[in-house]
Design a protein around this motif. Structure first.
Motif, PDB file in Angstrom:
ATOM      1  N   GLU A 196       4.885   0.856   4.099  1.00 31.28           N
ATOM      2  CA  GLU A 196       4.666  -0.072   2.993  1.00 31.28           C
ATOM      3  C   GLU A 196       5.151   0.514   1.670  1.00 31.28           C
ATOM      4  O   GLU A 196       5.644  -0.212   0.808  1.00 31.28           O
ATOM      5  CB  GLU A 196       3.189  -0.464   2.901  1.00 31.28           C
ATOM      6  CG  GLU A 196       2.770  -1.427   3.994  1.00 31.28           C
ATOM      7  CD  GLU A 196       1.451  -2.090   3.718  1.00 31.28           C
ATOM      8  OE1 GLU A 196       1.068  -2.246   2.533  1.00 31.28           O
ATOM      9  OE2 GLU A 196       0.802  -2.472   4.700  1.00 31.28           O
TER      10      GLU A 196
ATOM     11  N   ASP B 167       0.846  -1.188   0.000  1.00 29.85           N
ATOM     12  CA  ASP B 167       0.000   0.000   0.000  1.00 29.85           C
ATOM     13  C   ASP B 167       0.888   1.246   0.000  1.00 29.85           C
ATOM     14  O   ASP B 167       1.521   1.567   0.995  1.00 29.85           O
ATOM     15  CB  ASP B 167      -0.898  -0.015   1.240  1.00 29.85           C
ATOM     16  CG  ASP B 167      -1.832   1.173   1.318  1.00 29.85           C
ATOM     17  OD1 ASP B 167      -1.797   2.035   0.414  1.00 29.85           O
ATOM     18  OD2 ASP B 167      -2.600   1.241   2.293  1.00 29.85           O
ATOM     19  N   HIS B 168       0.910   1.948  -1.114  1.00 24.31           N
ATOM     20  CA  HIS B 168       1.759   3.138  -1.223  1.00 24.31           C
ATOM     21  C   HIS B 168       1.197   4.327  -0.446  1.00 24.31           C
ATOM     22  O   HIS B 168       1.867   5.340  -0.309  1.00 24.31           O
ATOM     23  CB  HIS B 168       1.973   3.511  -2.691  1.00 24.31           C
ATOM     24  CG  HIS B 168       2.892   2.576  -3.399  1.00 24.31           C
ATOM     25  ND1 HIS B 168       4.236   2.814  -3.531  1.00 24.31           N
ATOM     26  CD2 HIS B 168       2.671   1.379  -3.986  1.00 24.31           C
ATOM     27  CE1 HIS B 168       4.806   1.820  -4.180  1.00 24.31           C
ATOM     28  NE2 HIS B 168       3.871   0.934  -4.466  1.00 24.31           N
ATOM     29  N   ASN B 169      -0.024   4.209   0.048  1.00 22.65           N
ATOM     30  CA  ASN B 169      -0.586   5.258   0.900  1.00 22.65           C
ATOM     31  C   ASN B 169      -0.067   5.160   2.324  1.00 22.65           C
ATOM     32  O   ASN B 169      -0.220   6.086   3.108  1.00 22.65           O
ATOM     33  CB  ASN B 169      -2.119   5.206   0.905  1.00 22.65           C
ATOM     34  CG  ASN B 169      -2.693   5.595  -0.434  1.00 22.65           C
ATOM     35  OD1 ASN B 169      -2.254   6.569  -1.023  1.00 22.65           O
ATOM     36  ND2 ASN B 169      -3.644   4.836  -0.915  1.00 22.65           N
ATOM     37  N   ASP B 170       0.530   4.027   2.657  1.00 20.70           N
ATOM     38  CA  ASP B 170       1.143   3.822   3.966  1.00 20.70           C
ATOM     39  C   ASP B 170       2.644   4.071   3.802  1.00 20.70           C
ATOM     40  O   ASP B 170       3.289   3.468   2.939  1.00 20.70           O
ATOM     41  CB  ASP B 170       0.876   2.386   4.436  1.00 20.70           C
ATOM     42  CG  ASP B 170       1.476   2.093   5.779  1.00 20.70           C
ATOM     43  OD1 ASP B 170       2.689   1.766   5.819  1.00 20.70           O
ATOM     44  OD2 ASP B 170       0.754   2.176   6.788  1.00 20.70           O
ATOM     45  N   LEU B 171       3.205   4.961   4.619  1.00 25.85           N
ATOM     46  CA  LEU B 171       4.609   5.357   4.469  1.00 25.85           C
ATOM     47  C   LEU B 171       5.551   4.159   4.500  1.00 25.85           C
ATOM     48  O   LEU B 171       6.407   4.004   3.626  1.00 25.85           O
ATOM     49  CB  LEU B 171       4.984   6.360   5.558  1.00 25.85           C
ATOM     50  CG  LEU B 171       6.425   6.872   5.534  1.00 25.85           C
ATOM     51  CD1 LEU B 171       6.699   7.633   4.235  1.00 25.85           C
ATOM     52  CD2 LEU B 171       6.682   7.772   6.725  1.00 25.85           C
TER      53      LEU B 171
END
Length: 80
Positions: free
Chosen positions: A73, A67-71
């Motif tokens: 991840e 998940d690229h929205n999670d720093l």
């Protein structure tokens, strides 16, 4: 440059590089991908043995990326 010991050039050589993952996070990436790989091969073997695998379970176990929205991840994804 770095291999030759030109310390003054280190900053320009690594400019724009991402901070490295901690050993703990690196281990987490390897463990996660290993687990997902094992699940994928298990599903493949079950399918070849004509043992049905619930399509919903198969979909849930399919790795769709970090998940690229999670720093964290996002950093894990860039480390691959």
């Amino acid at each position: 440059m770095i291999e030759s010991g030109f310390v003054g050039q280190h900053r320009s050589e690594i400019a724009g590089s991402q901070p490295e993952l901690s050993p703990k996070d690196s281990h987490r990436v390897v463990e996660s991908l290993t687990l997902l790989r094992m699940a994928t091969f298990s599903i493949s073997h079950l399918t070849e043995a004509e043992t049905p695998v619930d399509p919903q379970l198969e979909h849930q176990l399919h790795f769709r990326g970090f998940d690229h929205n999670d720093l964290l991840e996002g950093r894990m994804a860039r480390s691959l």
